[in-house]
Design an enzyme around this catalytic site. Structure first.
Site: not given
Length: 260
Positions: A6, A9, A12-13, A109, A111, A131, A134
């Site tokens: 994932d 911005n 990152t996971v 997006g 996600d 969520d 950012t």
């Protein structure tokens, strides 16, 4: 073993699934200038440090990405370093099973669609996903599992940074639960305003969305996710579930849909 990625911005996971079980997870800074080979070094170092599995155990990859330059380098990394591994990148044409009822579905997006898929799969519709990243995003999903729209607000970190830059006598503080809403010093005042302010924002927007989704507002499940959720989720009256790995779970579901 499925590697779920994932790319947000700010962070990152990475997650490694063995079937439906999330075995490992890591969070790193999203660096837009990082090359494909540098991403490979980061990833191989993380997986190589695991006592449970190695790089050779990865037999599938699923990714959603909010940063076009990083998506390009990730795609190249898959080609160069995981060439024999099936990779699913969430983009137009990929089956998610979530109808998008927006004026321009391509604006949403990836996600956010993935979060909607995972929330419906886990908790059913109607639901609202909050969520904390950012930006703080709010995504509304109908009882039929359709993505029907959402809202976007400045994220916690962005707001705190802006306040410290524009306020001559204000400074950056560690965001923890304040001792009281009525603060006795500047640090506690900042914490009170941030934590209770964002909690109130969440409750206000969620209440309005629930009323627009259905006449039975009690049937709406509110799911919180994102790296900054732990800062305020306990102060939100409307949040029913905190699922930190919602996006990774959604990526696993998308991979299954597209490789079955």
């Amino acid at each position: 073993m499925l590697l779920a990625i994932d790319v947000g911005n700010s962070h990152t996971v990475f997650g490694l699934f063995d079937g439906e079980d999330l075995m490992e997870h890591w969070r790193v800074a999203t660096e837009a200038r990082r090359t494909a080979d540098e991403w490979a070094v980061v990833l191989q170092g993380l997986i190589g440090g695991s006592a449970l599995m190695g790089v050779g155990d990865v037999d599938g990859i699923a990714m959603c990405c909010s940063v076009p330059s990083v998506q390009h380098e990730m795609r190249e990394m898959f080609r160069r370093h995981f060439g024999d591994v099936t990779a699913v990148i969430v983009e137009p044409g990929v089956k998610t099973g979530v109808p998008v009822r927006m004026d321009n579905p391509k604006e949403v997006g990836s996600d956010r669609i993935i979060n909607a898929l995972a929330a419906v799969q886990l908790y059913g519709g109607p639901c609202v996903v909050v969520d904390f990243g950012t930006a703080t995003t709010f995504d509304a999903v109908s009882v039929k599992g359709e993505y029907v729209g959402g809202a976007i607000a400045p994220g916690i970190d962005i707001s705190v940074e802006a306040l410290s830059r524009r306020g001559a006598q204000l400074h950056m503080v560690e965001i923890v639960k304040p001792r009281a809403a009525i603060a006795k010093n500047t640090t506690e005042a900042l914490r009170s305003g941030i934590v209770y302010g964002f909690a109130g924002q969440v409750d206000g927007i969620v209440d309005r969305m629930a009323q627009e989704l259905t006449d039975d507002v009690d049937s709406v499940t509110v799911v919180a996710t994102g790296g900054l959720a732990p800062l305020v989720v306990d102060e939100c009256e409307t949040v029913d579930v905190h699922e930190p790995w919602l996006t990774l779970i959604g990526l696993r579901l998308v991979f299954q849909r597209n490789t079955a």
